[in-house]
Design a protein around this motif. Structure first.
Motif, short mmCIF file in Angstrom:
data_model
loop_
_atom_site.label_atom_id
_atom_site.label_comp_id
_atom_site.label_asym_id
_atom_site.label_seq_id
_atom_site.Cartn_x
_atom_site.Cartn_y
_atom_site.Cartn_z
N ASN A 37 -11.37 9.49 4.44
CA ASN A 37 -10.28 10.41 4.07
C ASN A 37 -8.94 9.71 3.93
OD1 ASN A 37 -10.64 10.10 6.95
ND2 ASN A 37 -9.13 11.70 7.29
N PHE A 38 -8.92 8.37 3.98
CA PHE A 38 -7.68 7.61 3.89
C PHE A 38 -7.50 7.02 2.49
CE2 PHE A 38 -6.02 6.21 8.30
CZ PHE A 38 -6.30 7.46 8.83
N PRO A 39 -6.26 6.77 2.08
CA PRO A 39 -6.03 6.03 0.84
C PRO A 39 -6.35 4.55 1.05
CG PRO A 39 -3.95 6.43 1.95
CD PRO A 39 -5.00 7.18 2.74
N GLU A 40 -6.30 3.78 0.00
CA GLU A 40 -6.52 2.34 0.12
C GLU A 40 -5.34 1.69 0.84
OE1 GLU A 40 -9.11 0.19 -0.68
OE2 GLU A 40 -10.15 2.14 -0.77
N PRO A 41 -5.60 0.73 1.73
CA PRO A 41 -4.50 0.06 2.44
C PRO A 41 -3.73 -0.87 1.52
CG PRO A 41 -6.57 -0.98 2.96
CD PRO A 41 -6.91 0.22 2.13
N VAL A 42 -2.59 -1.34 2.00
CA VAL A 42 -1.77 -2.28 1.25
C VAL A 42 -2.43 -3.66 1.29
CG1 VAL A 42 0.49 -3.41 1.13
CG2 VAL A 42 0.32 -0.99 1.80
N ALA A 43 -2.59 -4.27 0.16
CA ALA A 43 -3.20 -5.60 0.09
C ALA A 43 -2.24 -6.65 0.64
CB ALA A 43 -3.58 -5.94 -1.34
N MET A 44 -2.77 -7.56 1.46
CA MET A 44 -1.97 -8.65 2.02
C MET A 44 -2.66 -9.97 1.70
SD MET A 44 0.87 -7.67 3.25
CE MET A 44 1.28 -9.20 4.06
N SER A 45 -2.58 -10.39 0.46
CA SER A 45 -3.29 -11.59 0.01
C SER A 45 -2.75 -12.86 0.67
CB SER A 45 -3.21 -11.72 -1.51
OG SER A 45 -1.85 -11.75 -1.93
N SER A 46 -1.52 -12.82 1.14
CA SER A 46 -0.93 -14.01 1.75
C SER A 46 -1.44 -14.27 3.16
CB SER A 46 0.60 -13.89 1.77
OG SER A 46 0.99 -12.78 2.56
N GLY A 99 5.38 18.88 6.25
CA GLY A 99 4.72 17.99 5.31
C GLY A 99 5.65 17.22 4.40
N ASN A 100 6.90 17.62 4.31
CA ASN A 100 7.84 16.88 3.47
C ASN A 100 8.00 15.44 3.96
OD1 ASN A 100 9.91 16.95 1.26
ND2 ASN A 100 11.25 16.37 2.97
N CYS A 101 7.92 15.24 5.27
CA CYS A 101 8.04 13.89 5.84
C CYS A 101 6.72 13.41 6.42
CB CYS A 101 9.11 13.87 6.94
SG CYS A 101 10.77 14.33 6.40
N HIS A 102 6.02 14.30 7.14
CA HIS A 102 4.75 13.93 7.78
C HIS A 102 3.61 14.25 6.81
CE1 HIS A 102 6.70 13.08 11.59
NE2 HIS A 102 7.40 14.18 11.43
N ALA A 103 3.49 13.42 5.79
CA ALA A 103 2.66 13.74 4.64
C ALA A 103 1.31 13.04 4.68
CB ALA A 103 3.40 13.34 3.36
N GLY A 104 0.33 13.67 4.00
CA GLY A 104 -0.94 13.04 3.74
C GLY A 104 -1.79 12.80 4.97
N GLU A 105 -2.83 11.98 4.80
CA GLU A 105 -3.75 11.70 5.89
C GLU A 105 -3.13 10.82 6.97
OE1 GLU A 105 -7.01 13.08 6.14
OE2 GLU A 105 -5.89 14.27 4.69
N LEU A 106 -2.10 10.08 6.61
CA LEU A 106 -1.42 9.24 7.59
C LEU A 106 -0.41 10.04 8.41
CD1 LEU A 106 -0.81 6.12 5.34
CD2 LEU A 106 -2.65 6.46 7.01
N PHE A 107 -0.05 11.23 7.94
CA PHE A 107 0.94 12.11 8.58
C PHE A 107 2.30 11.44 8.70
CE2 PHE A 107 -3.02 14.19 9.56
CZ PHE A 107 -2.71 15.54 9.40
N THR A 108 2.61 10.62 7.72
CA THR A 108 3.94 10.04 7.55
C THR A 108 4.10 9.63 6.11
OG1 THR A 108 5.42 8.19 8.11
CG2 THR A 108 3.06 7.77 8.27
N ASP A 109 5.31 9.74 5.59
CA ASP A 109 5.60 9.24 4.25
C ASP A 109 6.08 7.80 4.28
OD1 ASP A 109 8.11 9.57 5.35
OD2 ASP A 109 8.86 10.93 3.79
N ASN A 110 6.21 7.22 5.50
CA ASN A 110 6.69 5.85 5.67
C ASN A 110 8.07 5.65 5.04
OD1 ASN A 110 4.84 4.34 7.29
ND2 ASN A 110 3.37 4.41 5.62
#
Length: 371
Positions: A52-61, A237-248
């Motif tokens: 139920n999560f989006p794809e994480p941020v890639a950290m190729s470095s 939900g404006n700030c605590h959004a999505g499956e992560l419950f944060t808009d970061n």
């Protein structure tokens, strides 16, 4: 001995296909050992993205490897990374509290002085990108650079990097762990990279809400919690959004109306300290609602002691100011979020449903130095 070291280094270079620079290696065993190091270095960590999560941020470095994560876990709990040898990252980040510490402002660093910001929770950081960064004001672009601040801060871990490296080099187990992870002796950069790798594996995604959301247990949330879920989505939900419950992202949630700051670190400026954009004055990063019921106190300075105080703030305590987020203003011009007592009870019931006991008790995240 010199000839043997040279031959081993040549083998490592050929096997890994990269240039190596070792200054001191005292216990290299044989070519099989070198091959084992090469294999460990190339074995990726199996990162499982929750359904139920989006794809994480890639950290190729700094890609995740089994050896890098293992090293990072050891270092996270290692008090030798502090000037006094008695403070580790885990001192301010307790797994049972979602890697927060339960204190308003921690005074458990090497100086014993209270810090100026509340210790944040640590989980699901693999989904945080450089556009929002880390710390309450986003002052670090990534987890690698973030690590240097607590390591060197005189009130936190207060370590001098050459001393830290010398300590790690003196311990054969750490020499081996660094060779396996990065094919080099201990370095400050290697410490930061390993800590970042470990922290990116800290995933909280097995709460009752998650089991309900993924269809694994449709009875995981009761009627009150389901009403609370809808209310949280509508009102928060404006700030605590999505499956992560944060808009970061960063918001001024009306905790203060005056942001005068004469301190050297400008901690009261919020995001403005980093961006120098006047609209960011008093804005701080949205924390996730996950595990919120085990991670009190709340806000960037820990001023709100319990969840009831948080609801009281949003219902009646939001202060109007030039940079207060407009989402806190109602259509009639009044400020605050209208929430009845009954709605608050349902919302709190739902928030309990975001507690992930699997995460809080996961042995793979715990202190490896305790047998």
């Amino acid at each position: 001995m010199v000839s043997r070291v040279a031959n081993v280094l040549k083998s490592v270079t050929i096997l890994l296909g990269v240039a190596m620079s070792f200054t001191q290696i005292s216990c290299v065993k044989d070519d099989a050992y070198v091959r084992e190091i090469a294999e460990d270095a190339n074995r990726p960590f199996e990162f499982q993205v929750p359904a139920n999560f989006p794809e994480p941020v890639a950290m190729s470095s700094n890609p995740l490897t089994e050896a890098g994560v293992a090293l990072g876990r050891n270092l996270f709990y290692e008090p030798l990374l502090s000037g006094t040898k008695n403070v580790s990252c885990a001192t301010c980040h307790n797994q049972r509290k979602a890697f927060s510490d339960g204190l308003v402002l921690s005074n458990t660093g090497i100086s014993g002085k209270p810090l100026q910001r509340h210790s944040p929770v640590i989980f699901n950081l693999a989904w945080t990108g450089i556009e929002s960064g880390f710390f309450w004001d986003g002052g670090a672009k990534n987890l690698e650079s973030q690590a240097f601040a607590p390591l060197t801060h005189p009130d936190e871990m207060g370590i001098f990097f050459p001393e830290m490296v010398a300590r790690l080099e003196a311990i054969p187990e750490y020499v081996t762990l660094f060779l396996r992870a990065f094919q080099e002796l201990p370095t400050a950069a290697g410490v930061a990279k390993a800590l970042a790798q470990f922290q990116r594996t800290l995933i909280s995604a097995d709460s009752p809400y998650d089991r309900y959301r993924r269809g694994e247990d449709r009875a995981a949330l009761g009627a009150s919690a389901l009403r609370g879920l809808t209310l949280v989505q509508q009102k928060c939900g404006n700030c605590h959004a999505g499956e992560l419950f944060t808009d970061n992202q960063f918001h001024n949630n009306g905790l203060d109306s005056n942001f005068t700051d004469d301190s050297h670190e400008e901690v009261y400026f919020g995001r403005f300290r980093v961006s120098r954009n006047p609209t960011d004055l008093g804005a701080y990063k949205t924390p996730s609602l996950r595990n919120v019921m085990v991670s009190a106190p709340y806000m960037h300075d820990g001023r709100l002691s319990d969840i009831s105080a948080v609801f009281d703030h949003y219902r009646t305590g939001v202060q109007a100011g030039a940079t207060t987020d407009r989402s806190f203003y109602q259509p009639n011009g009044r400020i605050g979020i209208p929430i009845t007592d009954e709605e608050m009870r349902d919302m709190i019931t739902f928030l309990h449903g975001l507690t992930d006991n699997t995460y809080l008790n996961n042995d793979t995240y715990s202190n490896p130095h305790k047998k």
